[in-house]
Scaffold this motif. Structure first.
Motif, mmCIF file in Angstrom:
data_model
loop_
_atom_site.group_PDB
_atom_site.id
_atom_site.type_symbol
_atom_site.label_atom_id
_atom_site.label_comp_id
_atom_site.label_asym_id
_atom_site.label_seq_id
_atom_site.Cartn_x
_atom_site.Cartn_y
_atom_site.Cartn_z
ATOM 1 N N ALA A 52 0.761 -1.141 -0.045
ATOM 2 C CA ALA A 52 -0.155 -0.012 0.079
ATOM 3 C C ALA A 52 0.874 1.302 0.161
ATOM 4 C CB ALA A 52 -0.832 0.043 1.398
ATOM 5 N N ALA A 53 2.109 1.311 0.856
ATOM 6 C CA ALA A 53 2.719 2.557 0.875
ATOM 7 C C ALA A 53 3.688 2.804 -0.436
ATOM 8 C CB ALA A 53 3.858 2.171 2.070
ATOM 9 N N SER A 54 3.865 1.583 -1.013
ATOM 10 C CA SER A 54 5.026 1.801 -2.342
ATOM 11 C C SER A 54 4.166 2.192 -3.294
ATOM 12 C CB SER A 54 5.610 0.472 -2.575
ATOM 13 O OG SER A 54 6.275 0.024 -1.446
ATOM 14 N N PHE A 55 2.752 1.658 -3.519
ATOM 15 C CA PHE A 55 1.710 2.089 -4.351
ATOM 16 C C PHE A 55 1.518 3.476 -4.197
ATOM 17 C CE2 PHE A 55 -2.699 2.991 -4.771
ATOM 18 C CZ PHE A 55 -2.815 3.118 -6.260
ATOM 19 N N GLU A 56 0.944 3.869 -2.991
ATOM 20 C CA GLU A 56 0.768 5.323 -3.025
ATOM 21 C C GLU A 56 1.827 5.995 -3.060
ATOM 22 O OE1 GLU A 56 -1.825 6.534 1.040
ATOM 23 O OE2 GLU A 56 0.310 6.485 1.347
ATOM 24 N N GLN A 57 3.177 5.738 -2.802
ATOM 25 C CA GLN A 57 4.223 6.702 -3.263
ATOM 26 C C GLN A 57 4.494 6.771 -4.793
ATOM 27 O OE1 GLN A 57 6.190 8.119 -0.740
ATOM 28 N NE2 GLN A 57 7.014 9.488 -2.254
ATOM 29 N N ALA A 58 4.255 5.555 -5.377
ATOM 30 C CA ALA A 58 4.233 5.770 -6.845
ATOM 31 C C ALA A 58 3.285 6.590 -7.625
ATOM 32 C CB ALA A 58 4.051 4.331 -7.617
ATOM 33 N N VAL A 59 2.218 6.739 -7.126
ATOM 34 C CA VAL A 59 0.944 7.590 -7.743
ATOM 35 C C VAL A 59 1.520 9.137 -7.198
ATOM 36 C CG1 VAL A 59 -1.573 8.421 -7.435
ATOM 37 C CG2 VAL A 59 -0.806 5.929 -7.370
ATOM 38 N N VAL A 60 1.606 9.004 -5.867
ATOM 39 C CA VAL A 60 2.130 10.656 -5.330
ATOM 40 C C VAL A 60 3.298 11.122 -6.248
ATOM 41 C CG1 VAL A 60 2.789 11.914 -3.467
ATOM 42 C CG2 VAL A 60 1.041 10.292 -3.354
ATOM 43 N N ASP A 61 4.074 10.442 -6.422
ATOM 44 C CA ASP A 61 5.378 10.893 -7.092
ATOM 45 C C ASP A 61 5.088 11.696 -8.598
ATOM 46 O OD1 ASP A 61 6.947 10.310 -5.121
ATOM 47 O OD2 ASP A 61 8.233 8.452 -6.074
ATOM 48 N N VAL A 62 4.506 10.734 -9.194
ATOM 49 C CA VAL A 62 4.095 11.262 -10.636
ATOM 50 C C VAL A 62 3.260 12.497 -10.513
ATOM 51 C CG1 VAL A 62 3.024 10.377 -12.836
ATOM 52 C CG2 VAL A 62 4.280 8.751 -11.486
ATOM 53 N N LEU A 63 1.969 12.425 -9.811
ATOM 54 C CA LEU A 63 1.158 13.621 -9.717
ATOM 55 C C LEU A 63 1.748 14.768 -9.515
ATOM 56 C CD1 LEU A 63 -1.939 12.019 -7.536
ATOM 57 C CD2 LEU A 63 -1.633 12.357 -10.144
ATOM 58 N N VAL A 64 2.786 14.831 -8.355
ATOM 59 C CA VAL A 64 3.406 15.794 -7.904
ATOM 60 C C VAL A 64 4.448 16.261 -9.065
ATOM 61 C CG1 VAL A 64 4.916 16.863 -5.885
ATOM 62 C CG2 VAL A 64 2.882 15.592 -5.383
ATOM 63 N N ALA A 65 5.269 15.585 -9.368
ATOM 64 C CA ALA A 65 6.353 15.788 -10.475
ATOM 65 C C ALA A 65 5.736 16.553 -11.560
ATOM 66 C CB ALA A 65 6.847 14.555 -11.006
ATOM 67 N N LYS A 66 4.546 15.958 -12.135
ATOM 68 C CA LYS A 66 3.938 16.587 -13.292
ATOM 69 C C LYS A 66 3.199 17.985 -13.039
ATOM 70 C CE LYS A 66 3.578 12.385 -15.993
ATOM 71 N NZ LYS A 66 3.862 12.697 -17.530
ATOM 72 N N ALA A 67 2.371 18.083 -11.822
ATOM 73 C CA ALA A 67 1.689 19.131 -11.544
ATOM 74 C C ALA A 67 2.893 20.605 -11.357
ATOM 75 C CB ALA A 67 1.001 19.094 -10.241
ATOM 76 N N VAL A 68 3.876 20.067 -10.520
ATOM 77 C CA VAL A 68 4.809 21.121 -10.350
ATOM 78 C C VAL A 68 5.485 21.531 -11.612
ATOM 79 C CG1 VAL A 68 7.312 21.535 -9.337
ATOM 80 C CG2 VAL A 68 5.338 20.485 -7.911
ATOM 81 N N ARG A 69 5.942 20.679 -12.519
ATOM 82 C CA ARG A 69 6.168 21.084 -13.803
ATOM 83 C C ARG A 69 5.643 21.956 -14.636
ATOM 84 N NH1 ARG A 69 8.836 17.145 -18.599
ATOM 85 N NH2 ARG A 69 9.000 19.005 -20.044
#
Ligand code: KG4
Ligand code: ZN
Length: 350
Positions: A245-262
């Motif tokens: 659960a933690a690894s999945f959540e981290q994978a989703v969050v990493d992508v969401l934040v990276a693209k939004a910040v970009r």
């Protein structure tokens, strides 16, 4: 003398029945009921059950909202309702309720795009949006990066969307395959608290240099989690639910934040707004806060109770439309279950 607008918002696009009352940018009160527990055994929302639950909840929840706001039904000056997108049967119930109220009170009715409601929710907490901002919408049905000006006056520009599953849908599907129930977001984040986000290296899709910068894809991630669970089960080992659960959540969050910040940086802007049910996620909120702080970006995320579906966010759009002097949609409006987000009002004015 014109009366101060008191706008009733009605939300019924999925499994939440929400009524909210907003006046000039201020949330006066709201009522909310959820049929989520009735869908849990099916692992996802059953449209017919959701529609019946809206029908049961409509009048009592409207009464709760009026009481919470300290206003009488006769004080309502305008009605706004989600007319799409959403489950057709579910949207119909709220829209019919909204039409009844508007007709009985002889007040204008506005059809509202549900996703514009998610964005407007933030204004109830943090005040008017800046002149331009990037909005990341992460819900059960949608994942989009938008460039927003005036939410109700300007066209809404889609910078990127998901090619397949929405972020919330990925949470719901992974929760189902881990046997955690529905809705997936809250149960996954609860399970993830005791897990190691680095235990499994799940894929981060669409992050290579040639990939479209603001486009998402989450179906490969869901498949990767399913494969991992299968392999562990086949070996006869216990499934490390918290770590997955933690690894999945981290994978989703990493992508969401990276693209939004970009997107914020690429467009020379300084405000990121994150809204929708998944914006209630604690890891997303923490990672986004850290990244935005480092990049000098102002981050706006509504409190969790305004991230998931509610009536206040629809009232907030109605209130903005009234103050922008928009023409009402009228009592004849139809539900538009697959409405694409181009503007806050439905149907879009010609
Ligand atoms: O915006 P929303 O309430 O309804 C739609 O418009 O779809 O979003 C619902 C989605 C569900 O997929 C749910 O699992 C997810 O939001 N969600 C969360 C959390 N709370 C709700 N996802 C991650 N973490 C949460 N805490
Ligand atoms: Zn929603």
């Amino acid at each position: 003398m014109t009366r101060t607008p008191v706008v009733l918002g009605v939300e019924s696009s999925c499994d939440e029945t929400g009524f909210g009352i907003v006046s000039e940018g201020t949330l006066l009160g709201q009522g909310l009921a959820s049929s989520a527990s009735q869908h849990a055994e099916f692992g996802g929302v059953v449209p017919e059950i959701a529609a019946r639950a809206h029908l049961d909840a409509a009048v009592p929840i409207l009464q709760i909202a009026l009481h919470d706001a300290g206003v009488e039904l006769g004080d309502i000056t305008h009605v706004a309702a989600t007319s799409g997108p959403g489950l057709a049967t579910a949207v119909h119930v709220g829209l019919a309720a909204a039409k009844s109220v508007a007709w009985a009170l002889d007040v204008p009715l506005f059809g509202v795009h549900h996703l514009a409601g998610h964005a407007a929710a933030d204004t109830l907490e943090h005040g008017p949006l800046p002149e331009r901002s990037i909005v990341l919408i992460v819900s059960g049905g949608h994942t989009s990066i938008l460039a927003i000006g005036d939410l109700v006056r300007d066209p809404i520009e889609h910078l990127g969307d998901t090619l397949d599953d929405a972020a919330g849908e990925a949470f719901d599907k992974v929760a189902r395959l881990l046997g955690l129930g529905y809705p997936g977001g809250p149960v996954i984040s609860r399970a993830a608290v005791d897990g190691d986000p680095a235990a499994f290296r799940f894929p981060r899709a669409m992050m290579r240099s040639g990939d479209p910068a603001y486009t998402f894809s989450f179906s490969g991630l869901k498949t990767a989690v399913a494969r991992t669970v299968e392999t562990i089960e086949r070996a006869g080992d216990p499934v490390p639910v918290a770590d997955i659960a933690a690894s999945f959540e981290q994978a989703v969050v990493d992508v969401l934040v990276a693209k939004a910040v970009r997107a914020v940086k690429d467009h020379g802007l300084d405000t990121l707004v994150i809204v929708g049910g998944v914006a209630a996620n604690a890891r997303l909120r923490a990672v986004a806060a850290e990244r935005c702080e480092a990049e000098g970006i102002e981050l706006r995320i509504p409190p969790p109770r305004l991230c998931t579906d509610n009536g206040a966010m629809i009232a907030a759009v109605g209130d903005l439309l009234v103050r922008a002097d928009a023409d009402p949609s009228g009592l004849g409006i139809a539900a538009d279950p697959s409405a694409v987000l181009h503007g806050a009002q439905l149907p879009l004015p010609a």
